[in-house]
Design a protein around this motif. Structure first.
Motif, short mmCIF file in Angstrom:
data_model
loop_
_atom_site.label_atom_id
_atom_site.label_comp_id
_atom_site.label_asym_id
_atom_site.label_seq_id
_atom_site.Cartn_x
_atom_site.Cartn_y
_atom_site.Cartn_z
N UNK A 302 0.84 -1.20 0.00
CA UNK A 302 0.00 0.00 0.00
C UNK A 302 0.88 1.25 0.00
N UNK A 303 0.71 2.08 -1.01
CA UNK A 303 1.51 3.30 -1.11
C UNK A 303 1.00 4.41 -0.19
N UNK A 304 -0.30 4.45 0.06
CA UNK A 304 -0.88 5.48 0.92
C UNK A 304 -1.91 4.87 1.88
N UNK A 368 11.82 2.48 4.78
CA UNK A 368 12.08 1.23 4.07
C UNK A 368 11.84 0.02 4.96
N UNK A 369 12.08 0.15 6.24
CA UNK A 369 11.90 -0.98 7.15
C UNK A 369 10.43 -1.37 7.27
N UNK A 370 9.56 -0.39 7.43
CA UNK A 370 8.13 -0.68 7.59
C UNK A 370 7.37 -0.65 6.27
N UNK A 371 7.96 0.02 5.26
CA UNK A 371 7.28 0.20 3.99
C UNK A 371 6.23 1.29 4.01
N UNK A 372 6.11 2.01 5.13
CA UNK A 372 5.05 3.00 5.29
C UNK A 372 5.60 4.42 5.17
N UNK A 373 4.76 5.35 4.73
CA UNK A 373 5.20 6.75 4.68
C UNK A 373 5.29 7.35 6.08
#
Length: 694
Positions: A302-304, A368-373
């Motif tokens: 999920x990007x957002x 990068x670790x969580x992949x979240x913004x």
């Protein structure tokens, strides 16, 4: 001393260099361009090299074809076995001899007759697909149609949507194995729950369907993925539909037998309405990997999470192999609206890297670790406050195709730099509701009138995805100055421009090698293929957006010509001269503008007319310029068009719900705008014709 190769060996060697290997199928060799994403890895890349950086200056127009249906300027053709296929207007599919331009057949699904309010989405087809002797196209009224590629006769038709809902199809189908998959749009026009559906190519029988957001929990869940997703929503989201339409890009991965889908924004945009206690709202703004045979969920990224700005992930999904930190990685490349460029592991969906490609202020970075913004809280426009957010809902990257060249290692992205002010709508959010068939479903309010944003700009960006850095860029004034791209093994990069140029560049440096004056904007992505053993390049020309070259008005709907343009080395064809046509602003001095009526008309115009005729009532070529039309001066004429639908078959929708006062209001608003434009620029009283702004 090495002996020269004999003629037979030389011919074999040339074939190997052209095809990659003798056993390659036509698509893999680049002989064909069978789908929206091209012949290799959905990357808008061709391994052909007959036309290359060394001889591109010898390109010329081989043939052209005037398109007599519209709008069609963002449609991507396909080419198979020496035949070029394209959809113009509302999915009117054409087949043409790719070497000569001779029309072979045409199939018209007569979509406007069946579309009703779906015509208010205002788009024609953006692409088609070919597989197993069939051409597949979607229609704005929701059908998926299989057409015999040789005869142009329909084989089957499947209705992919529900009766009287707000869904419609403008995007291309994707084909793989014995299946064809299609998504839909419509979440900005009504309470829509997104899904994609796969059908058997031969019979049209539904094979599987995957919903992108959960429905009402009381009715149960279709699968474990929906049960998982429902835990990330709050409130009664299903009453609003939820959104998550897959209206544009997908990608098929034959190695893993997966179809990757790009999921759209929430409906409404404002998360405080659809999911009032927050949550990630899966699978909005995500890449979702599905088993191609069964449609079962494999992974998502999920990007957002919990998006609230229309930052959908419906843009290109391209596959590649990159060397990252000293080892080869199979990756997925994605530049959604939100301003970051993502590199994902194709097998697992895990984030490898993400960096901003335009100025971004809604988030500090992607962890990068969580992949979240790492979001900036103020970007979510807290209650009672306005937030200026970059990028805007048009996105850092929109539908104009990016392309990846494995030879240069670069990806070429048409980027936008524009902001938008967000604020909640007035009144209690709980009272917000969809108004079906109107573009009012976003759930955001009107920002302060004196709020100023910096001028919008756009560029062609050459980006190194392995190192996540810019290599070069070409900047354009204004918004959406460049169209979709394609690239080749001949070190070529091809792109059209809003100013009317179709440009071929060196893919490694961006140096212009050759340019052609198309006499109108070129915003669609080009394709390249073989016909009769010779390499051709084809692109569809025609303006769709306004203000792209920094001007409020550029191309005239009545004087520009939508065209198929095909090029080859040594081409000698010529376009007819572009004759300037004077189209003065229409007015009647006896018409007295009443401010209250003009104010009502401005509201009606913004809700129903601006998507086609331009937000400032200056059309950019997609529809007639109402300021230069005498029709709004006559109430009866307006009534015939708007309420009776006399122009329905030409793509002008009916607005049967409009009252007499609202129609009169439109008349007064259009006259007010016409006089404002004429006062600001007396030259606007006369159109400057085809080449205005060049």
């Amino acid at each position: 001393m090495r002996k020269r190769a004999g003629p037979v060996f030389a011919a074999i060697l040339a074939g190997v260099l052209l095809s990659g290997c003798l056993g390659d199928p036509p698509a893999a060799s680049g002989a064909d361009w069978p789908g929206y994403g091209g012949p290799v890895d959905e990357a808008h890349y061709s391994p052909l090299r007959e036309i290359n950086a060394g001889n591109a200056a010898k390109l010329g127009l081989a043939w052209y074809h005037d398109i007599d249906v519209g709008p069609s300027s963002l449609s991507a053709p396909v080419a198979v076995d020496g035949v070029l296929y394209f959809a113009a207007g509302y999915s009117v599919v054409h087949a043409m001899d790719a070497a000569t331009g001779k029309e072979l057949w045409r199939y018209d699904p007569e979509a406007p007759k069946a579309a009703g309010r779906k015509l208010r989405a205002a788009w024609g087809s953006r692409g088609i697909a070919h597989a197993n002797g069939l051409i597949f196209t979607g229609t704005i009224d929701g059908r998926l149609i299989a057409i015999d590629a040789k005869t142009g006769k329909p084989r089957w038709s499947a209705m992919t949507i529900e009766p009287d809902d707000s869904r419609y199809i403008t995007g291309a189908p994707w084909v793989f194995g014995d299946k064809v998959v299609i998504g839909h749009g419509g979440a900005d026009f009504g309470p829509v729950r997104g899904y994609v559906t796969a059908y058997d190519q031969k019979t049209g029988k539904q094979a599987w369907r995957f919903h992108t957001v959960p429905g009402n929990p009381a009715e149960g869940f279709e699968n474990k993925a929906m049960e998982m997703a429902a835990k990330t929503w709050t409130g009664e989201w299903w009453k609003y539909g939820g959104g998550g339409t897959v209206w544009n890009a997908m990608a098929y991965d034959p190695k893993h037998n997966r179809i990757y889908i790009g999921v759209g924004n929430g409906a409404p945009w404002n998360q405080k309405i659809r999911s009032p206690e927050g949550g990630d709202n899966l699978f909005l703004c995500s890449i979702v990997a599905l088993d191609a045979d069964t449609g079962e969920y494999v992974w998502h990224y999920q990007t957002n999470p919990g998006e609230t700005w229309d930052f959908n992930s419906a843009m290109d999904i391209e596959l590649a192999e990159l060397e990252i930190d000293g080892r080869k990685r199979e990756v997925l490349l994605h530049a959604p609206k939100n301003g970051f460029f993502y590199v994902l592991d194709r097998e697992t969906g895990k984030l490898i890297s993400a960096e901003a490609i335009v100025p971004v202020n809604w988030a500090e970075r992607i962890d990068v670790e969580t992949g979240r913004p790492v979001e900036r809280p103020e970007a979510r426009y807290p209650a009672g406050k306005t937030a200026i957010v970059y990028p805007s809902p048009y996105g850092a990257h929109n539908v104009e195709a990016m392309s990846f060249n494995p030879g240069t290692g670069l990806i070429y992205i048409p980027v936008l730099d524009q902001g938008r002010a967000y604020t909640d709508p007035s009144g209690p959010l709980a009272e917000w509701k969809h108004l079906d068939g109107q573009r009012l479903s976003v759930g955001t309010g009107t920002p302060p009138a004196d709020l100023k944003l910096r001028p919008a700009s756009s560029a062609l960006l050459a980006w190194d995805p392995a190192r996540q850095r810019e290599v070069w860029r070409q900047s354009y004034p204004g918004m959406r100055g460049g169209g979709g791209t394609a690239t080749t093994a001949g070190n070529l990069l091809m792109q059209g421009r809003a100013t009317g140029a179709f440009v071929v560049m060196a893919a490694d440096t961006g140096k212009t090698l050759w340019s052609f004056d198309a006499q109108t904007a070129v915003m669609a992505q080009p394709i390249t293929y073989l016909a009769g053993g010779k390499q051709y390049v084809t692109v569809i020309a025609g303006s769709r957006f306004q203000g792209a070259a920094g001007l409020e008005r550029e191309w005239n709907y009545h004087t520009q010509q939508w065209r198929v343009l095909t090029f080859a080395l040594g081409g000698t064809a010529k376009l007819p001269p572009a004759e300037p046509v004077d189209v003065p602003i229409a007015d009647d001095p006896a018409f007295k503008v009443v401010p209250a009526r003009a104010s009502l008309g401005e509201t009606v115009y913004g809700q129903r007319c601006s998507i086609c005729h331009g937000p400032t009532a200056l059309s950019g070529g997609a529809a007639p310029d109402l300021l230069r039309s005498a029709m709004p001066l006559d109430f009866d004429a307006m009534n015939t068009v708007l309420r009776e639908g006399v122009l329905l078959e030409r793509g002008m929708p009916r607005f049967e719900e409009l009252s007499d006062d609202e129609i009169a209001g439109l008349q007064h608003f259009i006259r007010k705008r016409a006089r404002e434009v004429q006062a600001a620029d007396p030259r606007a009283s006369v159109s400057r014709g085809h080449n205005e702004g060049q």
